[in-house]
Design an enzyme around this catalytic site. Structure first.
Site, PDB file in Angstrom:
ATOM      1  N   HIS A  13     104.484  16.737  61.130  1.00 55.35           N
ATOM      2  CA  HIS A  13     105.526  15.737  61.152  1.00 55.35           C
ATOM      3  C   HIS A  13     105.089  14.564  60.367  1.00 55.35           C
ATOM      4  O   HIS A  13     103.968  14.515  59.642  1.00 55.35           O
ATOM      5  CB  HIS A  13     105.708  15.028  62.528  1.00 55.35           C
ATOM      6  CG  HIS A  13     104.408  14.190  63.214  1.00 55.35           C
ATOM      7  ND1 HIS A  13     103.814  13.277  62.819  1.00 55.35           N
ATOM      8  CD2 HIS A  13     103.866  14.809  64.439  1.00 55.35           C
ATOM      9  CE1 HIS A  13     102.864  13.053  63.711  1.00 55.35           C
ATOM     10  NE2 HIS A  13     102.806  13.851  64.624  1.00 55.35           N
ATOM     11  N   CYS A  58      98.869  16.724  66.674  1.00 50.23           N
ATOM     12  CA  CYS A  58      99.588  17.252  65.455  1.00 50.23           C
ATOM     13  C   CYS A  58      98.974  17.070  64.020  1.00 50.23           C
ATOM     14  O   CYS A  58      97.684  16.555  63.756  1.00 50.23           O
ATOM     15  CB  CYS A  58     100.934  16.327  65.340  1.00 50.23           C
ATOM     16  SG  CYS A  58     101.885  16.705  67.117  1.00 50.23           S
TER      17      CYS A  58
END
Length: 165
Positions: free
Chosen positions: A123, A140
């Protein structure tokens, strides 16, 4: 009545035009056949066969050493996964999902009496890492917002992602 509909339609178009450049860009280059992540080098590579199409500096989970074992450990998974979803309305600008946890991850977490966690993505930042250490995610892989726009356009669901220590 017809005039009101026309005015509402024009207002809608004006609102869309004011939103600026769309986040999702077109891409017509070579297919990304795999993603390779080297955690220790903080690098991610988009590949077409063996050719590197793009490389990126990345941020990882706040506890970057080792394979993700359970929810909340702050680690980024290691191993072979797949891109399995995308979120154009992500809180982190744009995001594409990684297929963690796999069956082995679930079993390992269960053996420890823990939940494996999930929602692991590549992301953007959307301003969320200002003032934080270089590795700031909950597991992430983060790039800057302009880079996730390119990645989002280039990478298709089903693309394998290999994450190494």
């Amino acid at each position: 009545m017809r005039i009101i509909r026309t005015l509402l339609l024009l207002a809608g178009f004006a609102t869309l035009a004011a939103c600026g450049e769309p986040k999702v860009k077109p891409y017509d280059g070579p297919e990304v056949t795999q993603i390779y992540v080297n955690k220790s080098a903080r690098k991610m590579y988009l590949l077409h066969q063996k050719e590197v199409l793009k490389s990126y500096e990345i941020a990882l989970g706040f506890a970057p050493q080792g394979h993700k074992q359970f929810e909340g450990d702050g680690r980024t998974p290691e191993g072979l996964y797949y891109i399995n979803r995308r979120n154009p309305n992500s809180a982190y600008h744009l995001s594409i999902g990684i297929s963690y946890p796999n069956p082995n991850d679930r079993e390992a977490a269960k053996a420890m009496g823990k939940h494996p966690g999930g929602d692991i993505f590549i992301h953007g930042q959307a301003g969320k890492n200002k003032g934080r250490p270089p590795d700031w995610t909950a597991g992430c892989i983060a790039v800057d917002d302009a880079e996730i726009e390119d990645i989002y356009a280039m990478v298709r669901d089903g693309t394998p992602i290999y994450i190494t220590p």
